[in-house]
Enzyme design. Structure first.
Site, PDB file in Angstrom:
ATOM      1  N   SER A  40      28.639  72.357  36.672  1.00 45.04           N
ATOM      2  CA  SER A  40      28.610  72.781  38.073  1.00 45.04           C
ATOM      3  C   SER A  40      29.330  74.098  38.295  1.00 45.04           C
ATOM      4  CB  SER A  40      29.254  71.704  38.957  1.00 45.04           C
ATOM      5  OG  SER A  40      30.603  71.485  38.568  1.00 45.04           O
TER       6      SER A  40
ATOM      7  N   HIS B  65      21.673  73.577  36.719  1.00 45.94           N
ATOM      8  CA  HIS B  65      22.608  72.812  37.552  1.00 45.94           C
ATOM      9  C   HIS B  65      21.858  72.057  38.648  1.00 45.94           C
ATOM     10  CE1 HIS B  65      25.968  72.754  40.766  1.00 45.94           C
ATOM     11  NE2 HIS B  65      25.979  71.640  40.061  1.00 45.94           N
TER      12      HIS B  65
ATOM     13  N   GLU C 235      19.950  75.164  40.180  1.00 51.31           N
ATOM     14  CA  GLU C 235      20.326  76.534  39.830  1.00 51.31           C
ATOM     15  C   GLU C 235      20.033  76.759  38.354  1.00 51.31           C
ATOM     16  OE1 GLU C 235      23.999  77.650  42.767  1.00 51.31           O
ATOM     17  OE2 GLU C 235      24.410  76.149  41.223  1.00 51.31           O
TER      18      GLU C 235
ATOM     19  N   ASN D 116      27.828  76.055  44.901  1.00 49.64           N
ATOM     20  CA  ASN D 116      29.200  75.575  45.003  1.00 49.64           C
ATOM     21  C   ASN D 116      30.172  76.687  45.356  1.00 49.64           C
ATOM     22  OD1 ASN D 116      28.754  72.862  44.587  1.00 49.64           O
ATOM     23  ND2 ASN D 116      29.026  72.970  42.367  1.00 49.64           N
TER      24      ASN D 116
END
Length: 802
Positions: free
Chosen positions: A123, A146, A158, A197
């Site tokens: 992540s 991801h 991602e 994130n």
């Protein structure tokens, strides 16, 4: 790597993410080998075996149907590495420890097939650092992939290359993720926490900081930052509890440790309340307590000052809620900024903080502003992305407000806005999205979207404010349109000769005007086109009958006034079934009640995986009346014909109980098990491909000299079968599983689907069954308990249990 076929996937790590990635792969009919450490006791692959079993228990369900778990093979690193050689894609999903990952890579790398792509689901760790130690060939086949949690439901993936990743693996991998797994792919740069994130966690940190500044409790913040703000309805702190507070703290730690020069670094320390919760083992939903704790039926919230849990339920003030209902983004943001209400000031502050952050860091984390907006929409449930909102609210004016707040020292950083925000092409065009593409600050150009062939299947790609792409509500050639329905065709070659019907009513409910429009659509399709597709650009497919549209008819003429309209609806279903051109239902989201019946009577169905189908009329005290019961009786007879040694009642009971208990499928695959989708119906993983697949299905059927089914008769179970079913229903009623009115409704359903008062094996036709169905439906309209349920649904939108 011109041809990339994924016959099998290996997932390394049977934790929460690894197991659920495996589940979503098998949802897409891709078999998986799920690896983990060898178990100390019991079967050697016991860790993976337990994870696979747990997939059947999790809610929301990672598996589209529980028995799909059978296509996940448990394995362990000591005994089963040879299985890696059978896999075309290997996804590592173990804990976020660089040393642990390197240790695993050293073990598995020699067993990975020479053609396979190797990817990490990290992540936020550096993909480049993860690839250290690989030989040149494997480094070229390594990248980050991801998935967002939960993988089945979150659209975002991602894709993160390193400088060594071969260019020829990225396009086929993106195509696989997009079409086979149904994801929205964003290519991110190899920076800490990538795009989603990086921006999302900063937004959470900003929200925590501003909430403390303005003295707002977590429940009030969640009400303000949920659906009212166009974000996930769980808001900020409930979302954190669901994700896991330890996971959130870890990602924050990555930002703190890996971004020492970030102008916003002062806010990257784990907030004190969050740190204490993690220390105390209160990690959110998985431990039963976090920012919230469930106590009996009550949900309590944390009071940071006392450290105790207290009653929750705080809401947005009425004047702030009224501002958030304003449709004009410019007016909405201006009112928030100018308001003296602390809640409004808080909302402007968190929006400003996010705008400021993404402007400063766009060049670092993404190629274009489009990637940031899609990451936040697809990964964090936002209705529109932050750059889109800024642009829609007035680019120059909002930029000026941000500058003023920076100068006043109330922003979270004194870092100035980049020059490209204030002058040049972006400022001239009033935003980062334009008809020619989205802004890339590195190249200083607006860049068009990916032209990969897989995106040719998306007739209408996910829209962006400012992009000025064709809208599905106005695109193509309109053939007919009124307030309820639009009939139109696409301009694209090889798709222009299929008529498309789009229902325009709220929740795509079916009222008299929709029935009239669809009957007209069948006539037009038979006369001028090669097929008819029923499709809407937004969910649901249809929530069923429009009760409010029917109410005036009932009030003026009672049940007798409804009967002709119900008969017209049945006629529509038969027209769809026996039309001389293929009719296709393109389903995504709910297809309930009359919406389910509409789909059942088309030639074929093309359904997105997330399709929820069911005959739910008992919730409003009615029974299916537009052909749903007739469909179940006919399908039972067709299924019995394929297994003549089995009794007809065996097949019929499924359809009776599904309608009697208002069962709704939890996926398109489960709808197929329920008989609402057939084996010939297609399941599409990416909702953006639904229209393409439906139009192509219509044309393919026509090209194959398709003809509608012949009208015929089929056997029913009659009064004897009804008696058997009724005995089961009596047990359900007497056992308290269904109410007396539910029993009455269920018996009515069983009576119709049994074919009425006839002998077992009697051959009937659809006209006979539809007449029974229609009489049952209209007869219930005068029942006091049914009227209570209808009024409860019309007035409150919730079923009444009576």
């Amino acid at each position: 790597m011109s041809t990339f076929i994924v016959r099998k996937v290996a997932v390394l790590g049977a934790g929460v993410m690894g197991a659920q990635i495996a589940a979503h792969c098998v949802n897409a009919r891709v078999p998986v080998v799920l690896f983990d450490l060898p178990a100390k006791d019991g079967p050697r692959s016991g860790v993976a075996i337990k994870a696979i079993e747990n997939l059947k228990k999790i809610n929301p369900a990672p598996l589209a149907a529980p028995d799909l778990a059978d296509f996940i093979t448990p394995a362990n690193y000591d005994d089963d590495l040879a299985l890696l050689g059978e896999c075309d894609l290997v996804i590592e999903a173990i804990a976020e420890r660089m040393d642990w990952k390197h240790g695993l890579y050293a073990k598995v790398a020699p067993a990975i097939a020479p053609h396979a792509i190797f990817a990490s689901n990290t992540s936020g760790l550096s993909i480049t650092e993860l690839s250290e130690g690989f030989d040149q060939d494997l480094r070229g086949r390594f990248c980050g992939v991801h998935f967002f949690n939960p993988p089945r439901y979150m659209h975002l993936v991602e894709l993160i290359p390193t400088v060594a990743t071969r260019a020829d693996i990225l396009d086929p991998l993106e195509s696989f993720l997009t079409s086979v797994l149904g994801k929205g792919v964003v290519r991110a740069r190899d920076t800490p926490n990538f795009i989603g994130n990086r921006v999302g966690v900063f937004s959470i940190l900003a929200t925590i900081a501003e909430a403390e500044k303005f003295g707002l409790s977590v429940d009030v913040v969640d009400d303000l930052t949920g659906a009212k703000l166009g974000r996930a309805k769980s808001g900020t702190f409930r979302t954190a509890d669901v994700v896991g507070l330890d996971t959130l703290a870890h990602v924050i730690g990555t930002m703190r440790d890996k971004l020492p020069d970030d102008p916003f670094k002062a806010w990257f320390d784990t907030p004190a309340t969050l740190a204490k919760l993690v220390t105390d083992g209160k990690l959110g939903q998985k431990t039963g307590a976090g920012y919230y704790r469930k106590q009996g039926r009550d949900i309590l919230r944390l009071d940071p000052a006392s450290g105790e849990y207290v009653a929750s339920g705080g809401k947005a003030d009425d004047d702030v809620a009224a501002i958030l209902k304003k449709k004009d983004p410019a007016k909405r943001l201006r009112l928030l900024r100018e308001s003296t209400n602390p809640q409004a000031a808080f909302l402007w502050a968190i929006l400003r903080d996010t705008f400021h952050y993404i402007a400063v860091h766009l060049a670092d984390i993404a190629d274009t502003a489009r990637d940031v907006d899609f990451a936040m929409r697809w990964g964090f449930g936002q209705t529109i992305g932050p750059f889109e909102l800024w642009q829609a609210a007035g680019w120059r004016e909002v930029a000026g407000w941000i500058q003023d707040d920076i100068a006043a020292g109330v922003a979270l950083s004194n870092e100035p806005l980049p020059a490209w925000v204030l002058q040049g092409p972006v400022a001239d065009r009033e935003g980062v999205h334009a008809s020619m593409g989205s802004w890339n600050p590195t190249s200083g150009k607006f860049e068009a979207r990916s032209s990969l062939p897989v995106y040719g299947r998306q007739v209408f790609r996910a829209p962006l404010i400012g992009e000025e792409a064709a809208s599905p509500t106005t695109a193509g050639k309109t053939v007919f349109e009124d307030d309820s329905l639009r009939l139109w065709t696409l301009d694209k070659k090889n798709m222009h000769d299929v008529l498309i019907a789009t229902i325009k009513t709220k929740m795509h409910a079916i009222g008299p005007a929709v029935t009239t429009g669809l009957l007209h659509a069948v006539d037009l399709a038979e006369r001028d086109y090669r097929g008819l597709v029923i499709w809407s650009p937004d969910e649901p497919f249809s929530a069923g009958a429009d009760l409010q549209a029917m109410l005036p008819l009932f009030m003026s003429g009672g049940a007798a006034a409804i009967e002709p309209e119900e008969k017209r609806l049945q006629e529509l279903m038969l027209r769809l079934r026996y039309a001389m051109v293929p009719t296709i239902a393109a389903i995504s989201g709910m297809a309930l009640g009359g919406g389910c019946e509409l789909a059942l009577y088309t030639t074929r169905r093309v359904a997105h995986l997330e399709s929820y189908m069911g005959l739910v009329e008992v919730g409003v005290g009615l029974v299916p009346g537009a052909g749903g019961l007739t469909y179940g009786a006919r399908r039972a007879a067709e299924e019995q014909a394929s297994a003549p040694d089995a009794p007809l009642l065996h097949f019929l009971k499924k359809y009776v109980l599904q309608a009697a208990t208002a069962q709704v499928s939890r996926s398109a695959i489960e709808a197929r098990r329920m008989g609402y989708l057939l084996d010939v119906d297609a399941v599409v993983m990416n909702a953006h491909e639904l229209l393409f697949a439906a139009v192509r299905e219509a044309r393919a059927l026509r090209d194959a000299a398709w003809r509608p089914p012949l009208r015929g008769r089929f056997p029913v179970v009659g009064r004897d079968g009804l008696a058997t079913i009724e005995a089961q229903l009596v047990n359900m009623r007497d056992g308290g599983f269904i109410s007396p009115h539910d029993f009455h409704l269920a018996r009515t359903i069983a009576s119709v689907m049994s074919g009425g008062d006839v002998d077992a094996g009697t051959l009937v036709d659809e006209a006979w069954m539809l007449a029974l169905e229609r009489r049952a439906f209209t007869g219930l309209l005068t029942h006091p308990k049914t009227q209570e349920r209808i009024m409860g649904m019309v007035q409150n939108g919730k079923p009444v249990r009576n």
